[in-house]
Design a protein around this motif. Structure first.
Motif, mmCIF file in Angstrom:
data_model
loop_
_atom_site.group_PDB
_atom_site.id
_atom_site.type_symbol
_atom_site.label_atom_id
_atom_site.label_comp_id
_atom_site.label_asym_id
_atom_site.label_seq_id
_atom_site.Cartn_x
_atom_site.Cartn_y
_atom_site.Cartn_z
ATOM 1 N N THR A 1 0.863 -1.218 0.111
ATOM 2 C CA THR A 1 -0.066 -0.041 0.060
ATOM 3 C C THR A 1 0.797 1.303 0.014
ATOM 4 O OG1 THR A 1 -1.419 -1.354 1.150
ATOM 5 C CG2 THR A 1 -1.989 0.978 1.045
ATOM 6 N N ARG B 1 1.992 4.929 0.979
ATOM 7 C CA ARG B 1 1.607 5.635 2.258
ATOM 8 C C ARG B 1 1.012 7.025 1.484
ATOM 9 N NH1 ARG B 1 7.312 5.876 4.806
ATOM 10 N NH2 ARG B 1 7.336 3.746 5.652
ATOM 11 N N PHE C 1 5.467 -0.283 -0.876
ATOM 12 C CA PHE C 1 4.561 -0.277 -2.140
ATOM 13 C C PHE C 1 5.276 -0.653 -3.270
ATOM 14 C CE2 PHE C 1 2.187 2.082 -5.471
ATOM 15 C CZ PHE C 1 1.239 1.343 -5.650
#
Lengths: 384, 384
Positions: B57, B59, B101
């Protein structure tokens, strides 16, 4: 995108030697015709013919003869103008023809005058093509032994060769320990490695993938309609494996043929070099011979049928010179070290030559200035 | 003699990706269509599309993104089941997706969803084929920069790649010094060498020599009637250059497929191995992409248009990890040493990784157990 190399319409169907081709002063030996020549692989050939060339004069006692064995795409024209070992053979040269009687014959399965796939099959009168059998290094040596008989050479002062030539020389020492007084083995091995077989296989695939190969029966094709593209690709691969990163970087780096371009056509000098060498071989070599000789090298393993490498090498009873080239990635020094160490372990005299050259596998053809004096000294040290 | 590999009638004409192909969880980014994408070589492409995959993911501040760049025949499926760097990407793995990520996109000119020769030319609706332009590593990086914009990644924590992937990572550091915080360059070079160009050229020749290549316009052919034989030969060559004599000797030595025979068919295991890998690539890769990407690698030279290697590398302002594999004959350690030393000379921080592996060039894909922890440590040492 156009094909990178235009079709050379003047290309022969096959680069096989034809009577009258002016390459050296060849002579021919015919093996006895009263019986077939039985091959190691089980098949047989009728009427085997060997093309060979000699330099110097054989002494009355036959003691000064040296056999030079050629590598994959070599031929019997080792000495003399344009010979592949011209610098080594001649009066006053390392293989001094004022002293030695030097012999080089084209190998069985080749295409420069010795019986091979492009030769007429006596049973049909037409080229063997796909029907030509698989031959081995040992078969090549048996043909050479028949030539030695015909020439009156009982014992060779030395049998000498690099790469595939070294395979033959080593087999001479094993099969005919009483017919050699020394061996010179340059850039060779006691058995083909997986890497060598891999490149050989890729060369075969390139040729066989060419629809003009026609399964090996292409001799009836029109000029230029033989499997030249496939053979060209095979040769280009070989040409790279015969050199080294170091040699290529030094010679070509990123130099360009004409000017730099964002193009799919040949931009860099090294591309033109490979095209040149690929086409050059196609003009002088037969695709079927290329396949058969590569296969013979794959099958080379002196231990086959002889128990072990040690048992095979124990048959060698003479001094051996072993030469390595540090930059040879195809026949790396480790192969020659293994051979040297095994012979030393058996108590044989070994003269080891470490050639410090960036030229890779081809150094045995190029570094004659280094190899020549060492070979001359070694031959000098061998008693008649 | 029969062709060594039977015609696989189920072969697609091209191994290019098609919508619906179940390889990873790809998404697509479309470059702005209001202007053409101008290539370094002078031509332009309309409507460039990029296939990519992500893990983890991003940030909110966009600070934890890592770009992984694939090598020649790689694709965007780096992580996840069957990913080419599966062992490196995932929760708790060196590229820890609980933390980073991770993004990987298929390169421009490729055949796994990003615009390439098998993509439809918007001006005709038919595949580009031979009309697809020559692309460069710098073009690939510009496409990736557009993807970064779209993803909201201003600065990559690291750009990472091996071989052709390392070429892209290095160009990132030069073209976008403000958009990277570190680089990881494995088994790569600042400029393609003559040897690398030589192999690339031979692969092109093998493909172009295949009559089924039809100059690059083969997409209308029947299944199995594409240039698979030529691409197969090209891949077999590459497969050998990606490994090493040592690795082949260890794995295959002279072991035979079935039983030893004096035969022209595949006798040795290493032959079967090469056939297998050749055919495997043909099923998943497009011949035109293979040619274009190889050409992009040939053209790779960070000094081009930038004065000198030193001037080019002086643009890199971040820590760089450089990894070498001792047995890599295609991208030999000397290339990475030159890169390391030039960066050190410019005062950059360099973390050098010496991978002691017999696996040759492919070690950057295989030796994840060695590379992984070193990459993790290096990324850890880089401030956000």
């Amino acid at each position: 995108m156009t094909p990178p190399v235009p079709v050379p319409l003047d290309l022969p169907v096959t680069g096989a030697w034809r009577p009258g081709d002016p390459v050296g002063d060849r002579r021919f030996h015919h093996l006895p015709t009263d019986r077939p020549f039985n091959l190691e692989g089980g098949r047989a050939l009728d009427r085997v013919e060997v093309a060979y060339e000699t330099w110097g004069t054989l002494r009355g006692d036959g003691s000064n003869a040296v056999l030079v064995c050629h590598a994959l795409t070599g031929d019997s024209h080792a000495g003399g103008r344009g010979g592949w070992w011209e610098e080594l053979i001649g009066p006053g040269r390392p293989l001094d023809t004022d002293r030695y009687f030097v012999v080089c014959s084209n190998v069985l399965g080749g295409c420069q005058g010795t019986t091979g796939p492009s030769s007429p099959d006596p049973s049909t009168g037409r080229p063997y093509g796909s029907s030509f059998p698989v031959v081995s290094i040992r078969d090549m040596v048996r043909v050479q032994a028949s030539l030695a008989d015909a020439l009156g050479v009982g014992v060779w002062h030395s049998v000498i060769g690099g790469s595939m030539g070294g395979m033959q020389a080593l087999e001479w020492g094993i099969v005919h320990p009483d017919r050699v007084r020394s061996l010179v083995l340059a850039s060779t091995t006691s058995e083909a490695s997986a890497l060598q077989i891999a490149w050989s296989h890729i060369g075969r695939m390139a040729v066989q993938a060419d629809p003009r190969f026609r399964g090996g029966d292409y001799y009836d094709a029109e000029p230029g309609d033989g499997p030249w593209r496939g053979l060209m690709v095979a040769r280009m691969c070989a040409q790279v494996t015969y050199r080294s990163d170091e040699a290529f970087s030094e010679r070509f780096h990123r130099s360009v043929v004409d000017r730099f371009a964002f193009s799919m056509d040949a931009v860099f000098d090294v591309e033109g070099y490979l095209d040149y060498h690929g086409l050059k071989l196609v003009r002088r070599f037969d695709a079927n011979s290329y396949l058969r000789l590569n296969r013979a090298m794959d099958l080379h393993d002196v231990a086959r049928g002889r128990g072990s490498l040690r048992q095979a090498l124990s048959r060698v009873r003479v001094p051996v010179q072993v030469a390595s080239v540090r930059s040879d990635g195809l026949y790396p020094p480790a192969q020659q070290h293994a051979l040297r160490d095994a012979l030393l372990d058996l108590g044989r005299r070994v003269d080891y030559v470490d050639v410090d050259s960036p030229q890779g596998h081809d150094a045995f053809l190029i570094e004659t200035g280094v190899l020549g004096p060492r070979i001359a000294e070694f031959l000098e040290s061998i008693d008649d």
